[in-house]
Design an enzyme around this catalytic site. Structure first.
Site, short mmCIF file in Angstrom:
data_model
loop_
_atom_site.label_atom_id
_atom_site.label_comp_id
_atom_site.label_asym_id
_atom_site.label_seq_id
_atom_site.Cartn_x
_atom_site.Cartn_y
_atom_site.Cartn_z
N TYR A 259 -5.13 11.45 3.41
CA TYR A 259 -3.74 11.57 2.94
C TYR A 259 -3.71 12.26 1.57
O TYR A 259 -4.73 12.69 1.06
CB TYR A 259 -3.06 10.19 2.96
CG TYR A 259 -3.09 9.62 4.36
CD1 TYR A 259 -2.52 10.34 5.43
CD2 TYR A 259 -3.74 8.43 4.67
CE1 TYR A 259 -2.59 9.87 6.73
CE2 TYR A 259 -3.81 7.96 5.97
CZ TYR A 259 -3.24 8.68 6.99
OH TYR A 259 -3.32 8.24 8.29
N GLN B 14 0.84 -1.20 0.00
CA GLN B 14 0.00 0.00 0.00
C GLN B 14 0.88 1.25 0.00
O GLN B 14 1.64 1.49 0.94
CB GLN B 14 -0.93 0.06 1.21
CG GLN B 14 -1.91 1.24 1.04
CD GLN B 14 -2.77 1.54 2.25
OE1 GLN B 14 -2.25 1.77 3.33
NE2 GLN B 14 -4.08 1.53 2.06
N ARG C 180 -7.69 2.43 -2.73
CA ARG C 180 -8.56 2.38 -1.55
C ARG C 180 -9.25 3.71 -1.34
O ARG C 180 -8.59 4.76 -1.38
CB ARG C 180 -7.70 2.04 -0.33
CG ARG C 180 -8.52 1.69 0.88
CD ARG C 180 -7.69 1.03 1.96
NE ARG C 180 -8.51 0.07 2.65
CZ ARG C 180 -8.61 -0.01 3.98
NH1 ARG C 180 -7.91 0.79 4.74
NH2 ARG C 180 -9.40 -0.90 4.54
N ARG D 109 -8.59 -5.31 12.17
CA ARG D 109 -8.38 -5.62 13.59
C ARG D 109 -8.46 -7.11 13.90
O ARG D 109 -7.71 -7.60 14.74
CB ARG D 109 -9.37 -4.81 14.43
CG ARG D 109 -9.02 -3.33 14.45
CD ARG D 109 -10.16 -2.49 14.95
NE ARG D 109 -11.27 -2.49 14.00
CZ ARG D 109 -12.42 -1.85 14.19
NH1 ARG D 109 -12.61 -1.15 15.30
NH2 ARG D 109 -13.38 -1.88 13.28
C1 LIG Z 1 -3.77 -0.25 13.90
C2 LIG Z 1 -4.42 0.18 12.63
C3 LIG Z 1 -3.66 0.73 11.61
C4 LIG Z 1 -4.23 1.09 10.38
N1 LIG Z 1 -3.43 1.55 9.36
C5 LIG Z 1 -3.94 1.71 8.11
C6 LIG Z 1 -3.09 1.98 7.00
O1 LIG Z 1 -1.85 2.07 7.10
N2 LIG Z 1 -3.69 2.13 5.78
C7 LIG Z 1 -5.05 2.04 5.61
O2 LIG Z 1 -5.54 2.18 4.49
N3 LIG Z 1 -5.87 1.77 6.65
C8 LIG Z 1 -5.36 1.58 7.88
N4 LIG Z 1 -6.19 1.21 8.93
C9 LIG Z 1 -7.63 1.02 8.68
C10 LIG Z 1 -7.96 -0.47 8.45
O3 LIG Z 1 -7.36 -0.95 7.25
C11 LIG Z 1 -9.48 -0.73 8.36
O4 LIG Z 1 -10.03 0.07 7.35
C12 LIG Z 1 -10.23 -0.45 9.66
O5 LIG Z 1 -9.53 -0.97 10.79
C13 LIG Z 1 -11.64 -1.06 9.64
O6 LIG Z 1 -11.57 -2.46 9.38
P1 LIG Z 1 -11.81 -3.56 10.55
O7 LIG Z 1 -13.18 -3.27 11.13
O8 LIG Z 1 -11.78 -4.89 9.88
O9 LIG Z 1 -10.75 -3.38 11.58
C14 LIG Z 1 -5.64 0.91 10.17
C15 LIG Z 1 -6.41 0.36 11.21
C16 LIG Z 1 -5.83 -0.02 12.41
C17 LIG Z 1 -6.69 -0.66 13.48
#
Ligand SMILES: Cc1cc2nc3c(=O)[nH]c(=O)nc-3n(C[C@H](O)[C@H](O)[C@H](O)COP(=O)(O)O)c2cc1C
Length: 359
Positions: free
Chosen positions: A186, A104, A233, A317
């Protein structure tokens, strides 16, 4: 264990462009701040991703495509040979276990603090508007987000080229594909949105102007080795990182419309709870297929969304505390929790020490 047709669909392989997924359970990108001081991927990171290689596809944490694009502390880059060498070991570790992995590319633009980046780098954005908010630094703890300067018109092709160069380096390192991060406030999102883009040149001023930068970024990434290894994304309507837009639906309908015929591998769309806009519906209408759906899915709902036409579902998560998430879903096993205090701390604790069902 369920044997409904939907349940099976989640575990069936699919091809997204040139990317082969052995199931529809994608690991979503997550910044975990374990890279070396210069942004080099480490052996610990290789172990973390290897542990999760059963995913149909892994999307890595956000990677900076240039020193200017770095936002957070201890995040990895794709700029130098040392970066490529580090990623190659990591990608090999995932491929050894039969996994698929895409990088990414995340240029943070104005969402940064100068302490987190190379002192010779700059903080750039479409317009010189500082984001409200704070960011963690290793040096001084929480700090107000830094002030950006507006990119000059003649500098913009160079920033687009940074994404193409990072794509080349990603392929050098063996990545199966690349994903442009156009969400979460971003740089691409800063260009798209009326609240952050006050330019009156070709890269702002109108809807056509605001979508130009992210479209050029994706075209440049696609030009490296085909569009079918490139995804992107989005999260329309997300106010994260002080982002705002006067007409989100119009912006994204135009942006997705401009990408529709490029032949890109997938659109990774984050739905948003609590906002009127139905992001999946918007993406279906303006982009079409293939879609990877994300945000707060549990297994039954993931089965439904794949059954209703999404190519795959990504989980963030749930993969933290469950390196063998795919197996746990398949067997209906318990989904473990994770330690939120260890999300961004250096070292293996809360990172590579979560057990599998076999441990
Ligand atoms: C610790 C953490 C770091 C994240 N870093 C990024 C990232 O670098 N790039 C991105 O597009 N989304 C990032 N996200 C968002 C996740 O990809 C995702 O969209 C969000 O956690 C919701 O999905 P989930 O309910 O399955 O956790 C991050 C989320 C978490 C929890």
């Amino acid at each position: 264990m369920s044997s409904s047709p939907q349940a099976r669909a989640l575990f069936e392989p699919i091809e997204l462009g040139r990317l082969g997924l052995r199931n529809r359970i994608v690991m979503a990108p997550m910044t975990r701040s374990r890279a070396g001081a210069g942004g080099e991927p480490t052996e610990l990171m290789a172990l973390y991703y290897r542990q999760r290689a059963d995913a149909g596809m892994i999307v890595t944490e956000g990677i900076f495509p240039s020193a200017d694009g770095k936002g957070y502390c201890r995040t990895p880059g794709l700029v130098t040979r040392a970066h490529v060498d580090g990623w190659r070991k990591l990608v090999d570790a995932v491929h050894d276990r039969g996994g698929t992995i895409v990088a990414q590319l995340m240029h943070c633009g104005r969402i940064t603090h100068v302490d987190n980046k190379d002192p010779k780098s700059e903080t750039v954005a479409p317009s010189a508007i500082r984001a409200q908010g704070e960011m963690f630094t290793d040096t001084r703890g929480m700090q107000p987000i830094s002030e950006p300067r507006a990119l000059q018109l003649e500098e913009i092709p160079g920033v687009v080229a940074e994404f193409a160069r990072a794509t080349e380096l990603a392929y050098d390192a063996g990545f199966d594909g690349v994903e442009a991060h156009c969400a979460s406030g971003y740089l691409p999102a800063q260009f798209l949105s009326t609240g952050t883009n006050l330019r009156d040149d070709a890269y702002g001023g109108s809807l056509e102007g605001r979508i130009r930068f992210p479209v050029e970024v994706l075209e440049a990434m696609a030009a490296v080795d085909g569009a079918d290894r490139v995804g992107f994304r989005i999260c329309p309507g997300n106010p994260f990182n002080d982002l705002s837009d006067e007409n989100v639906e119009e912006t994204f309908t135009a942006f997705l419309g401009a990408l529709r015929d490029l032949g890109l591998a997938y659109c990774h769309v984050i739905r948003l709870h609590g906002v009127e806009l139905d992001n999946l519906e918007l993406a279906r209408k303006a982009w079409g297929e293939p879609l990877i759906a994300n945000d707060s899915y549990k297994r039954p709902e993931a089965e439904e969304i794949v059954d209703s036409g999404a190519a795959a579902v990504s989980f963030a998560r749930a993969f933290i505390g469950n390196p063998d998430l795919v197996r746990r879903f398949r067997e209906g096993a318990e989904i473990s929790r994770f330690d939120a205090h260890k999300l961004y701390t250096p070292g293996p604790e809360g990172y590579t020490d979560y057990p599998t069902l076999d441990d």
